[in-house]
Design a protein around this motif. Structure first.
Motif, short mmCIF file in Angstrom:
data_model
loop_
_atom_site.label_atom_id
_atom_site.label_comp_id
_atom_site.label_asym_id
_atom_site.label_seq_id
_atom_site.Cartn_x
_atom_site.Cartn_y
_atom_site.Cartn_z
N ILE A 1 0.85 -1.21 0.00
CA ILE A 1 0.00 0.00 0.00
C ILE A 1 0.87 1.25 0.00
CG2 ILE A 1 -1.67 1.32 1.38
CD1 ILE A 1 -2.76 -1.41 2.36
N ARG A 2 1.92 1.22 0.79
CA ARG A 2 2.83 2.36 0.83
C ARG A 2 3.46 2.58 -0.56
NH1 ARG A 2 4.96 7.29 1.99
NH2 ARG A 2 7.17 7.26 1.59
N ARG A 3 3.84 1.50 -1.23
CA ARG A 3 4.46 1.62 -2.55
C ARG A 3 3.51 2.31 -3.52
NH1 ARG A 3 6.20 -3.92 -3.47
NH2 ARG A 3 7.68 -3.61 -1.76
N ALA A 4 2.22 2.04 -3.36
CA ALA A 4 1.23 2.64 -4.25
C ALA A 4 0.86 4.06 -3.84
CB ALA A 4 -0.02 1.76 -4.27
N ASN A 5 1.34 4.50 -2.67
CA ASN A 5 1.01 5.84 -2.17
C ASN A 5 2.29 6.54 -1.75
OD1 ASN A 5 -2.12 6.21 -1.74
ND2 ASN A 5 -1.62 4.07 -1.27
N SER A 6 3.16 6.77 -2.70
CA SER A 6 4.50 7.20 -2.31
C SER A 6 4.55 8.67 -1.92
CB SER A 6 5.49 6.94 -3.46
OG SER A 6 5.09 7.68 -4.59
N GLN A 7 3.50 9.43 -2.21
CA GLN A 7 3.55 10.85 -1.86
C GLN A 7 2.79 11.16 -0.58
OE1 GLN A 7 5.72 12.87 -3.29
NE2 GLN A 7 6.18 10.92 -4.28
N ARG A 8 2.02 10.19 -0.09
CA ARG A 8 1.31 10.43 1.17
C ARG A 8 1.98 9.63 2.27
NH1 ARG A 8 -4.99 10.78 0.02
NH2 ARG A 8 -4.87 9.01 -1.40
N ALA A 9 1.74 10.04 3.49
CA ALA A 9 2.39 9.36 4.61
C ALA A 9 1.44 8.35 5.24
CB ALA A 9 2.85 10.37 5.65
N LEU A 10 1.93 7.14 5.40
CA LEU A 10 1.21 6.12 6.18
C LEU A 10 2.06 5.90 7.44
CD1 LEU A 10 -0.77 3.81 6.78
CD2 LEU A 10 0.58 2.36 5.26
N VAL A 11 1.50 6.21 8.58
CA VAL A 11 2.24 6.10 9.83
C VAL A 11 1.56 5.05 10.70
CG1 VAL A 11 2.98 7.32 11.91
CG2 VAL A 11 2.95 8.51 9.71
N VAL A 12 2.33 4.06 11.12
CA VAL A 12 1.78 3.00 11.96
C VAL A 12 2.12 3.31 13.42
CG1 VAL A 12 1.91 0.55 12.55
CG2 VAL A 12 1.83 1.27 10.15
N VAL A 13 1.11 3.24 14.28
CA VAL A 13 1.33 3.41 15.71
C VAL A 13 1.06 2.06 16.36
CG1 VAL A 13 0.65 4.64 17.80
CG2 VAL A 13 0.60 5.81 15.57
N MET A 14 2.10 1.46 16.89
CA MET A 14 1.92 0.17 17.58
C MET A 14 3.20 -0.14 18.36
SD MET A 14 2.39 -2.67 14.54
CE MET A 14 3.88 -2.73 13.53
N LEU A 15 3.07 -1.07 19.27
CA LEU A 15 4.25 -1.63 19.90
C LEU A 15 4.75 -2.72 18.98
CD1 LEU A 15 2.95 -1.83 23.57
CD2 LEU A 15 4.21 0.01 22.44
N SER A 16 6.07 -2.74 18.73
CA SER A 16 6.56 -3.75 17.78
C SER A 16 7.99 -4.12 18.09
CB SER A 16 6.45 -3.22 16.35
OG SER A 16 7.34 -2.17 16.16
N GLU A 17 8.38 -5.26 17.57
CA GLU A 17 9.76 -5.69 17.69
C GLU A 17 10.62 -4.88 16.74
OE1 GLU A 17 10.20 -9.82 17.18
OE2 GLU A 17 9.35 -10.28 19.16
N ALA A 18 11.92 -4.81 17.04
CA ALA A 18 12.82 -4.00 16.23
C ALA A 18 12.81 -4.43 14.77
CB ALA A 18 14.24 -4.08 16.80
N GLY A 19 12.72 -5.75 14.54
CA GLY A 19 12.76 -6.24 13.16
C GLY A 19 11.58 -5.74 12.34
N VAL A 20 10.41 -5.74 12.94
CA VAL A 20 9.21 -5.27 12.25
C VAL A 20 9.35 -3.78 11.94
CG1 VAL A 20 6.73 -4.90 12.50
CG2 VAL A 20 7.76 -7.00 13.37
N THR A 21 9.76 -3.01 12.95
CA THR A 21 9.94 -1.57 12.76
C THR A 21 10.94 -1.30 11.65
OG1 THR A 21 9.51 -1.24 15.11
CG2 THR A 21 10.60 0.56 13.96
N GLU A 22 11.99 -2.07 11.62
CA GLU A 22 13.05 -1.88 10.64
C GLU A 22 12.53 -2.18 9.23
OE1 GLU A 22 17.74 -2.36 10.82
OE2 GLU A 22 16.31 -1.77 12.36
N ARG A 23 11.82 -3.28 9.08
CA ARG A 23 11.32 -3.64 7.74
C ARG A 23 10.31 -2.59 7.25
NH1 ARG A 23 11.47 -8.74 10.03
NH2 ARG A 23 9.24 -8.80 10.45
N LEU A 24 9.42 -2.18 8.12
CA LEU A 24 8.45 -1.16 7.70
C LEU A 24 9.17 0.15 7.38
CD1 LEU A 24 5.47 -1.83 10.17
CD2 LEU A 24 5.51 -2.24 7.71
N GLY A 25 10.15 0.49 8.22
CA GLY A 25 10.92 1.71 7.99
C GLY A 25 11.62 1.70 6.64
#
Lengths: 696, 696
Positions: free
Chosen positions: A410-434
């Motif tokens: 979804i982010r790839r298809a919306n490269s000019q808008r910001a999708l921000v996820v708010v959640m508790l997550s493991e470092a690996g997940v945060t890193e991949r999404l980042g």
């Protein structure tokens, strides 16, 4: 090539004062670079004549090195610094960092020593960082030219955020916090005493540095406002977000105290204005600076607008984020009707409001979270940023895997808008999404505040693009002496500021005739260069509505003046029409010692003093800038039809601000400050009722 | 024993709707407790007649369990809840948690179902949490009676912070953030629909729970203001800090709209006032809530005052922290002369100011950091809190070891004051210092803000101790009809509020006579129950300074009233002395549907509307509370000799506030609201010039 390039990318480096003890100031940079595997050529220099230092061949003088030296670090005691610098000049070194302290920061004697260093550099065309500098880092080449002990515990991570600070301790603190958070840095530099290179020039360097995409900086004082403005504008033009901290209060200096405007300009109001005009965000804490910088680094762009959508499985968190957003001047528009209909189809039990509370039942719908987010980012949806609150699912990477993949698509298809996820997550997940351009925040409030800062920066930069620079030449004619209200108003009238048809009268009869000519009622004021504060001596009388009253006022004012200020030169009595309609505003000019002429605007009454509800902007102002200056004052609501009153003539007000700003630039070298208090904004037009001009 | 004790400490627990699938709502609590090793007796119940569930012997009904059941969890579909609850009542269960959703939150029909559940519980003397509850945790006994998936990723850590939230998602978010940060929790509970047990009662429980030393809570709405106040006061009396979040805007209901005060009371102003009066801190974010709670948990007490000292090796960070402190209403007094002298002896090169910048050279002095801290905490030093900024030394535990030990000793010798370390550090260092009562923060700004919140709480609690409750009985006499300004003022005068000697006149001649008797100039106002907003019909005339003017005004007002409101009943024209001195204030009473009579105070002019510069406080007010209410309004500077004006009579103002507050309590069941606008505060005394009283 930028003149600071050899600071960060030297082929060869001399360490003057290098130490065999890897814990000493002269030993640490060598140790850090040897441990990290810096690939450039390193030349330890020590007068002791040691053959080698920390295993590297050493030299007694930089002049003995059989190679060109691009970058030299001087870490010898104060008495040896000047000689070492001279040798660097002789050797043809391009840039020098002086780590040694005990110069300008230690008073006049140290400043004299420091000025000698500057002279040596200027003569040789050599650039200098410091003295009293902590050093710099270039993680991409493992060039760790610093003695900061922060490197003992933390290895820098290479990234896209460049950091320039004046204070070394501030730089270490930011570096440490960033690295602990896993944030990658492109360059880090602390400029120390800034005898030559300052933070502004480092920002200028980072603005053109291809590896740096976001700039962080911290200043304690700025000596060259022009250089700072120009560096910030260059960064904005390069599309690089800039997040700044300005620490401590401004020393506005003697010139400022001449006017009321000047006194209000203290305490950073001018810095706030300049940063905003140059499209930079001013952060109030280290954490806020890093939050926004990291957000921008992950996104790779700024949010396109200040409108946000919130998707949440928790009503309470949605309300919290909406509250935070409203406080931060973000707006939460509803979804378009089409998208609302699609959401109703997807989640029939939920009401597609904003925040959109999917409730926990969304997890029962196949691909429910991703499909909801996809819909809320449909082309018709107004949101520059969509927040998705996903609770703690990031702590269960396996359960989250499918959704994670979908979010990345979804982010790839919306490269000019910001999708921000708010959640508790493991470092690996945060890193991949980042890595996929999706920032992840743990705390909902910090997520909203960071987006608010970034989105505001985007708006400021859009405003910058609309602004056209129309340079105004300095006037060559000297300003006349301005000692009285009448003289001040005459000059302002020439500058295009509306004033009333007033007359300075020297007899009661003349006063009566003047009052009749302009129409009763009138105001009478004492005119004397020796009585700047007329009301304090009872020197103003209002509402004179008959010949007798005018004549009596003439005599009363003269006698009051003689009583209260027997030695004052009296020019006579000013007769002016009485203005009883309109809203009182205050317009000022402050000649800032660093940033030049600044315009000030506020409303009359108690709003300026009690709530500090004033705003500043650099002169000259365009029409749009003048209107924004007005709008940025909260009390300007009083000009816009407050509680059923007629709205004030905003075009007349902005025209006056603009004209005064042009006057302020034209005479920037002669003016100390101007207060127009009040400038009355009427339903039709506006007029200056009193003014003070202070010449340098 | 507290009636909620079996919620957290049951000897036996039935899980009605228990599932063999450990991922389902009915399966999770069992799984969590089996995994964690809960030591109480667990009885799965499922109508299916399964012999065992997740390896535990199961029962078809709670009535089949051959043991007393203290605590039952109901997780069956909506249609089965009522029957299950009846069986619990029959079984003599003490407390029930209803996890099932689909009751009061779903509208009228669901509410009717929910009310039936309440009736069953009341009849049986059984307490109920929920319906729509997420469950609770007692880490100390491993009692994990919840289906929150937050437990999938995070095992709770036992500690001293108790957490009660209404929203389950909010509770999960707070639990998750706390646990990720390593914060230990004593109890966690989410109350859901609060058909019986609410957050206030949970706070009451936590206030007496010996393992809980700090209380966190989050509310969306409060139904019983008395219960909340009493729980918060109990926690304060027990010396337990309370940090609360109140999410979303207040629904002030129909009664509020009757007055201007009522409209200002919306948006949480009343909650802010009540929390402050009860010594609780209201946090704006989850992170702030946890920062302050953790600070208090580590300290074990609140900072004794709002005065801070800052010891730093970095001038820049010191200035940043001083800026943050000033913004947060902390003060930074200088050190006493004796301690300054001792510091000069220890560090001759440094200036013992506050912040005290030791510069990096402090590390060259043996035990320099610890000795500096010790001196700055000397008995003569005024600081309730000392911040020590130690950069990143906590990342090098070995280098820090000696200092760490010394800090622990120093803390031991200063058990009533707070020593807060700001540095980057490894978890082990933070943990050891924390165990010794020394909080460690990474971000300087967050450290300062957390101390500011805790120190303010301490001040609020000192004020509470000084307050004496003097209950006021409800009046039994009915209030008269109050439809006109004259009637309102007559009633206020009886309540002890000063009003002017006014007269309602029914002829021009009577008006002239009245004006003469009170002295010119006077004011004339139309008196009509049908014209509440007099100025809108031109119904007020000021500055009448002759018999003719008074007589003409009488006729003009009547004719204006007849023109603008032909059907209005006209009682005549009110003649009152003209007051031209003094400062206009606004005094109001808002009958809050949850918290009862609240007093409002603000200044006249634009400060209330434009800057929302008003404050609320619960009625009745003591003298001290009235003065604090006045002080908490920023614009009250205008009453204290603003720019050379004579100060207003604050005792007269506070007396009026106090008397009106007593009147508001006495007639709390009859009044809807009161606006006194303006109440003019003069150099001597004060007077109500206009008033509106709204009766229920």
């Amino acid at each position: 090539m930028h003149s600071l390039e050899p600071l960060f990318f030297p082929a060869s480096v001399a360490l003057i004062g290098a130490s065999s003890d890897p814990e000493r100031i002269g030993g640490r940079p060598l140790r850090f670079m040897l441990e990290a595997g810096f690939q450039g050529r390193l030349y330890p220099v020590n007068r002791s004549g040691a053959q080698e230092i920390q295993g590297i061949k050493a030299y007694a003088s930089v002049l003995d090195i059989p190679d060109a030296v691009e970058h030299a670090i001087i870490a010898v005691p104060v008495p040896g610094v000047e000689a070492a610098l001279r040798e660097c000049a002789q050797k043809g070194v391009r840039v020098v960092q002086v780590f040694t302290a005990g110069f300008g920061e230690m008073g006049a004697e140290g400043m004299a020593l420091q000025n000698r260093l500057v002279a040596i550099c200027q003569e040789a065309g050599m650039r200098m960082v410091g003295p009293n500098a902590l050093g710099l880092l270039n993680p991409s080449t493992r060039f760790f030219a610093t003695f900061s002990t922060a490197l003992n515990g933390l290895q820098p991570r290479s990234g896209v955020i460049g950091l320039a600070t004046q204070s070394g301790a501030f730089g270490s603190a930011t570096y440490g916090m960033a690295t602990l958070r896993g944030i990658g840095l492109s360059r880090v530099i602390a400029t120390g005493n800034e005898a030559d290179v300052d933070v502004a020039e480092c920002i200028d360097y980072l603005a053109q540095d291809p590896e740096t995409r976001v700039i962080c900086a911290a200043l304690e004082a700025c000596k060259d406002g022009h250089r700072l403005r120009s560096a910030l504008k260059k960064a904005a033009a390069a599309g690089k977000p800039v997040v700044l901290m300005k620490i401590g209060s401004t020393d506005v200096g003697a010139a400022a105290a001449a006017t009321h405007t000047g006194s209000l300009a203290g305490n950073d109001a001018v810095y706030d204005a300049v940063f905003a005009e140059c499209g930079a965000h001013r952060a109030a804490s280290l954490e806020e600076m890093l939050d926004i910088a990291q957000l921008c680094a992950v996104l790779g762009h700024l949010p396109p607008n200040e409108q946000i959508g919130i998707m949440t499985g928790s009503g309470g968190i949605g309300i919290l984020m909406a509250d935070n957003a409203t406080e931060s001047a973000l707006s939460l528009p509803p979804l378009d009707a089409g998208t609302q209909a699609s959401l109703r189809e997807l989640l029939p039990y939920a009401v597609p409001a904003n925040p959109f509370d999917t409730t926990a039942q969304v997890t029962a719908v196949p691909d429910g979270i991703a499909r909801t987010i996809e819909l809320m980012l449909s082309p018709e949806a107004p949101y520059g940023t969509l927040f998705a609150y996903l609770a703690h699912v990031g702590l269960s990477p396996q359960r989250f895997q499918a959704t994670e993949q979908r979010l990345i698509e979804i982010r790839r298809a919306n490269s000019q808008r910001a999708l921000v996820v708010v959640m508790l997550s493991e470092a690996g997940v945060t890193e991949r999404l980042g890595a996929a351009g999706i920032p992840v925040f743990g705390d909902p409030t910090r997520a909203v505040r960071a987006i608010a800062g970034a989105a505001r920066m985007a708006r400021l930069r859009q405003q910058m693009q609309a602004a056209v620079d129309s340079p105004i030449a300095l006037a060559t004619d000297p300003l006349p002496r301005v000692e009285t209200e009448a003289q001040a108003k005459a000059l302002l009238s020439q500058a295009g500021i509306p004033v009333l048809p007033e007359k300075t009268c020297t007899s009661a009869a003349e006063a009566v005739a003047a009052a009749r000519a302009m129409g009763l009622p009138v105001v009478a004021k004492i005119v004397s260069a020796d009585i700047p504060h007329k009301t304090e001596v009872g020197g103003v009388m209002l509402g004179l509505d008959s010949d007798e009253a005018v004549a009596a006022a003439y005599d009363t004012l003269l006698s009051r003046a003689r009583t209260h200020a027997p030695a004052a030169r009296l020019d006579g009595v000013l007769i002016a029409p009485m203005v009883r309609d309109g809203v009182e505003t205050i317009i000022g000019v402050h000649q800032d010692p660093v940033f030049g002429p600044m315009m000030m605007f506020g409303l009359g009454g108690t709003t300026v003093e009690l709530y500090r509800d004033v705003a500043f902007a650099s002169a000259p102002l365009s029409d749009a800038q003048a209107l924004r200056l007005i709008d940025s004052v909260r009390a300007s609501a009083l000009l816009k039809g407050w509680r059923g009153a007629a709205p004030g003539d905003l075009p007349a007000l902005s025209e006056a601000l603009k004209r005064l700003s042009e006057f302020a630039v034209r005479y920037a070298d002669q003016l100390a400050g101007i207060d127009i208090n009040p400038f009355v904004v009427r339903a039709q037009g506006g007029v200056c009722l009193d003014a003070l001009i202070s010449i340098r």
